[in-house]
Every structure is written in structure tokens, then in C-alpha cells.
Design an enzyme around this catalytic site. Structure first.
Site, PDB file in Angstrom:
ATOM      1  N   LYS A 120     -21.767  69.144  89.756  1.00  0.00           N
ATOM      2  CA  LYS A 120     -20.852  69.991  88.985  1.00  0.00           C
ATOM      3  C   LYS A 120     -21.209  70.087  87.506  1.00  0.00           C
ATOM      4  O   LYS A 120     -21.017  71.135  86.898  1.00  0.00           O
ATOM      5  CB  LYS A 120     -19.411  69.494  89.145  1.00  0.00           C
ATOM      6  CG  LYS A 120     -18.944  69.364  90.586  1.00  0.00           C
ATOM      7  CD  LYS A 120     -19.008  70.680  91.338  1.00  0.00           C
ATOM      8  CE  LYS A 120     -18.847  70.454  92.836  1.00  0.00           C
ATOM      9  NZ  LYS A 120     -19.148  71.637  93.641  1.00  0.00           N
ATOM     10  N   GLU A 204     -12.591  67.319  81.896  1.00  0.00           N
ATOM     11  CA  GLU A 204     -12.267  68.689  81.473  1.00  0.00           C
ATOM     12  C   GLU A 204     -10.851  68.713  80.933  1.00  0.00           C
ATOM     13  O   GLU A 204      -9.993  67.989  81.429  1.00  0.00           O
ATOM     14  CB  GLU A 204     -12.299  69.642  82.679  1.00  0.00           C
ATOM     15  CG  GLU A 204     -13.611  70.288  82.982  1.00  0.00           C
ATOM     16  CD  GLU A 204     -13.532  71.207  84.179  1.00  0.00           C
ATOM     17  OE1 GLU A 204     -14.592  71.597  84.659  1.00  0.00           O
ATOM     18  OE2 GLU A 204     -12.425  71.529  84.644  1.00  0.00           O
ATOM     19  N   HIS A 239      -5.309  71.329  97.871  1.00  0.00           N
ATOM     20  CA  HIS A 239      -6.678  71.839  97.728  1.00  0.00           C
ATOM     21  C   HIS A 239      -7.169  72.559  98.962  1.00  0.00           C
ATOM     22  O   HIS A 239      -8.366  72.764  99.141  1.00  0.00           O
ATOM     23  CB  HIS A 239      -7.643  70.719  97.316  1.00  0.00           C
ATOM     24  CG  HIS A 239      -7.156  69.986  96.106  1.00  0.00           C
ATOM     25  ND1 HIS A 239      -6.961  70.627  94.911  1.00  0.00           N
ATOM     26  CD2 HIS A 239      -6.777  68.707  95.923  1.00  0.00           C
ATOM     27  CE1 HIS A 239      -6.492  69.740  94.044  1.00  0.00           C
ATOM     28  NE2 HIS A 239      -6.366  68.586  94.629  1.00  0.00           N
ATOM     29  N   ARG A 296     -22.134  78.742  99.853  1.00  0.00           N
ATOM     30  CA  ARG A 296     -21.998  79.002 101.289  1.00  0.00           C
ATOM     31  C   ARG A 296     -21.178  80.261 101.495  1.00  0.00           C
ATOM     32  O   ARG A 296     -20.637  80.829 100.547  1.00  0.00           O
ATOM     33  CB  ARG A 296     -21.245  77.839 101.938  1.00  0.00           C
ATOM     34  CG  ARG A 296     -19.886  77.654 101.284  1.00  0.00           C
ATOM     35  CD  ARG A 296     -18.903  76.841 102.070  1.00  0.00           C
ATOM     36  NE  ARG A 296     -17.566  76.983 101.516  1.00  0.00           N
ATOM     37  CZ  ARG A 296     -17.051  76.262 100.542  1.00  0.00           C
ATOM     38  NH1 ARG A 296     -17.760  75.295  99.990  1.00  0.00           N
ATOM     39  NH2 ARG A 296     -15.829  76.482 100.097  1.00  0.00           N
TER      40      ARG A 296
HETATM   41  C1  MV4 Z   1      -8.613  72.049  87.397  1.00  0.00           C
HETATM   42  C2  MV4 Z   1      -7.226  72.249  87.243  1.00  0.00           C
HETATM   43  C3  MV4 Z   1      -6.737  72.309  85.951  1.00  0.00           C
HETATM   44  N1  MV4 Z   1      -7.558  72.160  84.899  1.00  0.00           N
HETATM   45  N2  MV4 Z   1      -9.386  71.899  86.308  1.00  0.00           N
HETATM   46  C4  MV4 Z   1      -8.656  71.628  92.171  1.00  0.00           C
HETATM   47  C5  MV4 Z   1      -9.811  71.745  93.113  1.00  0.00           C
HETATM   48  C6  MV4 Z   1     -11.022  71.950  92.296  1.00  0.00           C
HETATM   49  N3  MV4 Z   1     -11.902  72.926  92.852  1.00  0.00           N
HETATM   50  C7  MV4 Z   1     -10.511  72.324  90.949  1.00  0.00           C
HETATM   51  N4  MV4 Z   1      -9.119  72.039  90.899  1.00  0.00           N
HETATM   52  C8  MV4 Z   1      -8.440  72.105  89.717  1.00  0.00           C
HETATM   53  N5  MV4 Z   1      -9.184  71.991  88.605  1.00  0.00           N
HETATM   54  C9  MV4 Z   1      -8.858  71.964  85.092  1.00  0.00           C
HETATM   55  N6  MV4 Z   1      -9.653  71.812  84.038  1.00  0.00           N
HETATM   56  C10 MV4 Z   1      -6.453  72.391  88.378  1.00  0.00           C
HETATM   57  C11 MV4 Z   1      -7.054  72.315  89.620  1.00  0.00           C
HETATM   58  C12 MV4 Z   1      -6.165  72.437  90.730  1.00  0.00           C
HETATM   59  C13 MV4 Z   1      -6.199  73.565  91.557  1.00  0.00           C
HETATM   60  C14 MV4 Z   1      -7.123  74.578  91.366  1.00  0.00           C
HETATM   61  C15 MV4 Z   1      -7.146  75.681  92.176  1.00  0.00           C
HETATM   62  C16 MV4 Z   1      -6.225  75.776  93.200  1.00  0.00           C
HETATM   63  C17 MV4 Z   1      -5.306  74.786  93.432  1.00  0.00           C
HETATM   64  C18 MV4 Z   1      -5.281  73.669  92.611  1.00  0.00           C
HETATM   65  C19 MV4 Z   1      -4.345  72.665  92.838  1.00  0.00           C
HETATM   66  C20 MV4 Z   1      -4.328  71.580  92.029  1.00  0.00           C
HETATM   67  C21 MV4 Z   1      -5.249  71.450  90.979  1.00  0.00           C
END
Ligand code: MV4
Length: 504
Positions: A120, A204, A239, A296
């Protein structure tokens, strides 16, 4: 890259996505080879494929995740290429390399690209170099607590701790304040170590209640790159996406064009080929931030197919054969609106507890604008060993309202007996005022759960309110339509359906 024609493709997956790839092979005149674990001897993907090879015991770690066994099956069957689907080995650079070394074409990006983009922080560095906005944070993995503390102080709270090798929410920690940092870092690192065998994390700044929008890209071996617009994926649970749609109700034409251009820029910078998806988070001011790239085909690819008219799996196979993209960016338009509901074998009334078992009866919806990508038929067993996704119900309409209306109609047509599914949950989503207004963020599912609980705890109040509204509506109807008796209002129709217990 010279062109070659595949005679035979091995599908290194199971369930609905294996069925999806086998269908594309059949339409292209390519022989399909299924692989199956002992739990999947009689599975639908095995029945539909031209050939099927056993690869081991039921547990995924002993079968679908065994690189050696999948490669052996590909060799033994005389396949030219391997389609990994999603999940299992789809984003495993070691598997892509093993295919390359065995002279099999891996239908996806090159193994080095998977490794580069899969880590990442290296994806973040690549994004910065290509001019994409990223969430403020670190660009290198952090190896010890002192480095984490130092970076946290620089970035500020609330912040997210993420696994460098990660994805899918594993090793993810929201940290509200400095007081929580050390214990959160310990948990994030041990989670990352057990999930990925790599405990490096990065930091982050946390976005509050973000929206999740992703951009589909496709690149061929001749330097042609296009994007196929966005998918709105904010409706998630732990997620796990549950409802996806395109176009996103949030994007303006300008923002869509800008995000598309950013996605194409990163693809060019990384020398990426085949299908990929860039995930963006958006804050309340609709500023997009690049998050990560998935190397993918995504579960939710059908919504893109329905609004662009492009068969993404056939396109993947064509690109892997060395063909140039058959269209340019300017040829692509979004027509209408598509929504996908993921039908899981889970009980939405028991915290989405998985419900494996035998499907005793099945009625699949059809008719105008409806597509059901399913891995099962009536009489099939949903094994307990794998992801409990049984089908993806997809609706297309000329606009968002028609797509929603079709999806509601299709969800009510769908009957599954023998196992619990998430279908009743979609009935709630599809009539929720926030969903109808496009007010969706990543906390939507949680909010829905709280509202349902509150409803159930106030049965008397709800019944009284419903009775009062009903009486009012009847009085009004009697006043405004002389001679016509009390009209059955929409409220009463909904109420009656609920009283009958919804679906069977
Ligand atoms: C985040 C975030 C808030 N701020 N990054 C969750 C899975 C991963 N792919 C990234 N995720 C998140 N990253 C920052 N800097 C909140 C999430 C997140 C989230 C993102 C997309 C869809 C659902 C979510 C549920 C919880 C947290």
C-alpha cells in the site's frame, strides 16, 4: 506483445465468479477448465465447465489457495491461460509469477505490477508521483513504535493505522487520540502479522464518515488505457460491500472526468495492464483521495457492464491474448443506472451470521433489466468453508429511480428456501429515505441497524403512530374523493406486507 489465441482457460476460482468466467469462455469459443475442492464436487461451476480437476480438501488453504495444485491442474489440462476471478489467488503476485514461469498466461497484470501496487505505501508513492491526491500520511512503511509515534504527532488525530501489506480492513485501526496510540499500534501490527505475515503499518489522517467511490480501468499491452467510470460502494458492512451502484449519486460530470483522468494517469505511471480498480475516499466537501488499487476483476463489475455495455471478462481475456482495446475513451458513455445487491447466505436478523446449508427451493427473478449472477441452483449446498455469497442481483433502469423500482420488484420475486439470505435486508435498504435521496456514506448500514432496533423496541408507539396516520389518511380520502371509499394507502400496503412476515 504478439497476439495469440487461447484454446483453453483454467478458472482458478469457485462460485458465481467461476460461473461468470466460464460463460465468457463459452461465448468466445474457448474451452473452460474448472478446479474444485472436495466440498465442491457437484458445484455449479463444475457442472458448467467443459472439464473439471480436483485440487484438494474442502478448506481453501488446502485447495483454492494452493498455488502448486492449481498450476498442476492447469498444466495437466493443457490450459493456455488462467483466470483467477477475485479473492483466493487473484492478487497474489507469487501465483501470477508461478503462472508466468509455467508458461501460462495469467489473465491480469504482470506479477511485478501486482507486487508494486499491492504494497500500500508503494501504491501511495506511485500515486503521488502520478499527481493523484492522497490522504495526508506516511509514504513508507513504519517498522517500530517510535516511528509510529513520531509520524502520528506530525499528522495529528484522529488517524488510521493500516497494514502496509493489507487491504480489506484487516490491520485497520482508527485512533482517536495519542493516549490510544501504543495499544492500537500493537493490535494493528499483530493483526497484520497474522493476516499477511508482515507487521509493517503506515499512518493516514482519518476522514470522518467518508464515501467510497472507485474507478474501473482497463489497459492493453499496446499503451492504450481507458477508465469505465465509477462505482459507488459506500454501503458496506464490516468492510464487505453489500450494495453498489453506478453512476454515483454524488459525482458531478466534472468530478467524474477528473477522477477518471487521475486513474488513467496512475495506470500509465505503473505500466499496468488488464482490469484494475482505483479506490477513492471522499470527504464531506467531495474532495477525492486515492486510497488503494485493486489488481483484479471486482465483485461489483456487473453494474459497470450494464451502463457501459462492455463485457469486462471478455475484454480481460482479449487483452491477455494481446489484442488492443476495441474502443477509445471517447467511445464510452454511461447509459442509465445500475444497482447490485449481494445476496449472501447470512441471517440479517442475527447480525449477518453465515447460514450455510442446502437450497431446498429457488425462484430467481428475471424480466426487464434484471440480471442474476449466481453460483448455485435449486438443490445445491452452500458450503461453510467459503465466502457465503450465493448470487449478485443486478438491476438496470433508465435512471436511478427506475433501477431502484426494478430492484425492489426483483428482490420481492426472489425466493430462497432452506437457507437464510440477506434479501429481506435489501427491502429495508431500498425503501430507506436516505438511500432514496442518495445520502449514503460508510455508516449507512450501522444506522439502518440502529433504526431497526429502535423500531422493534417501540412496537406500541409505532403501531399507535401507524393507526393515527391511517385514520387521518382515511378521513382525507373520504373528504377529497367524494363517493370513493377509504383508499388503501401506501403506508397500509407496506404495513400489511410486514405483518405477513415479508418473504418466506
Ligand atoms: C480510511 C477511512 C478513513 N480515513 N482511511 C476501510 C477499508 C480500506 N480499504 C480503507 N478503509 C477506510 N480507510 C482514512 N484515511 C475509512 C475507511 C473505512 C471504510 C472505507 C470505505 C468503506 C467502508 C469503510 C468502513 C470503515 C472504514
Amino acid at each position: 506483445m504478439s497476439e495469440r489465441i487461447f484454446r483453453k482457460i483454467l478458472v482458478a476460482n469457485r462460485g458465481e465468479i467461476a460461473v461468470r468466467v466460464i460463460r465468457a469462455c463459452r461465448e468466445m469459443g474457448i474451452v473452460s477448465v474448472a478446479v474444485f475442492s472436495e466440498a465442491d464436487r457437484a458445484a455449479r461451476h463444475v457442472r458448467l465447465a467443459d472439464e473439471a480437476w480436483p485440487i484438494g480438501p474442502p478448506r481453501a488453504a488446502d485447495s483454492y489457495l494452493r498455488i502448486d495444485r492449481v498450476i498442476d491442474a492447469a498444466r495437466a489440462s493443457g490450459a493456455d491461460a488462467v483466470h483467477p476471478g477475485y479473492g483466493f489467488l487473484a492478487e497474489n503476485a507469487g501465483f501470477a509469477r508461478a503462472c508466468e514461469e509455467a508458461g501460462l498466461v495469467f489473465i491480469g497484470p504482470r506479477s511485478q505490477t501486482i507486487a508494486l501496487v499491492g504494497e500500500k505505501t508503494s501504491a501511495r508513492r506511485l500515486a503521488v508521483a502520478a499527481g493523484l491526491p492522497v490522504v495526508p500520511g506516511t509514504l513508507e512503511p513504519l517498522v517500530d513504535d517510535a516511528a509510529i509515534r513520531r509520524e502520528a504527532e506530525r499528522i495529528g488525530f484522529p488517524l488510521m493505522l493500516k497494514a502496509a501489506a493489507g487491504g480489506g480492513g484487516k490491520g485497520l485501526r482508527l485512533v482517536a487520540s495519542a493516549a490510544e496510540l501504543v495499544s492500537a499500534a500493537g493490535r494493528a501490527r499483530s493483526e497484520a502479522r497474522s493476516a499477511f505475515g508482515d507487521d509493517r503499518v503506515y499512518v493516514e489522517k482519518a476522514l470522518v464518515r467518508p464515501r467510497h467511490v472507485e474507478i474501473q480501468v482497463m489497459a492493453d499491452h499496446h499503451g492504450n488505457v481507458v477508465h469505465l467510470f465509477e462505482r459507488e460502494c459506500s454501503i458496506q458492512r464490516r468492510h464487505q460491500k453489500v450494495v453498489e451502484e453506478t453512476p454515483s449519486p454524488l459525482l458531478t460530470p466534472d468530478l467524474r472526468a477528473r477522477m477518471g483522468m487521475l486513474a488513467v494517469a496512475l495506470v500509465r505511471k505503473s505500466g499496468y495492464v488488464n482490469a484494475g480498480t482505483l479506490e477513492f475516499l471522499m470527504d464531506e466537501s467531495r474532495e477525492p483521495y486515492f486510497l488503494e488499487m485493486n489488481t483484479r476483476l471486482q465483485v461489483e463489475h456487473p453494474v459497470t457492464e450494464l451502463v457501459t455495455g462492455v463485457d469486462l471478462v471478455k475484454l480481460q481475456i482479449g487483452i491477455a491474448q494481446g489484442e488492443p482495446l476495441p474502443f477509445a475513451q471517447a467511445d464510452l458513455v454511461q447509459r442509465g443506472h445500475a444497482i447490485e445487491c449481494r445476496v449472501y447466505a447470512e441471517d440479517p436478523d442475527a447480525g449477518f451470521l453465515p447460514c450455510p446449508g442446502r437450497i431446498l427451493a429457488l425462484r430467481v427473478p428475471g424480466g426487464p433489466g434484471i440480471r442474476d449472477d449466481s453460483g448455485v441452483e435449486e438443490g445445491d449446498e452452500v458450503p461453510s468453508y467459503y465466502d457465503p455469497l450465493v448470487s449478485k442481483l443486478v438491476a438496470w433502469g433508465e435512471d436511478r429511480a427506475s433501477a431502484i423500482a426494478r430492484m425492489r420488484r426483483a428482490v420481492r420475486e426472489y425466493k430462497v428456501l432452506g437457507i437464510k439470505t440477506t434479501l429481506p435486508f435489501f427491502e429495508r435498504v431500498l425503501r430507506h429515505p436516505d438511500f432514496l435521496a442518495g445520502r449514503i456514506d460508510t455508516s449507512f448500514v450501522e444506522r439502518l441497524g440502529r433504526e431497526k432496533q429502535a423500531e422493534e423496541e417501540r412496537p406500541w408507539a409505532v403501531a399507535a403512530a401507524a393507526a393515527a396516520i391511517g385514520a387521518l389518511a382515511r378521513r382525507r380520502a373520504a373528504r377529497t374523493t367524494p363517493g370513493a371509499g377509504p383508499a388503501p394507502s401506501a403506508w397500509r400496503r407496506e404495513g400489511r406486507r410486514e405483518a405477513m412476515g415479508g418473504r418466506g
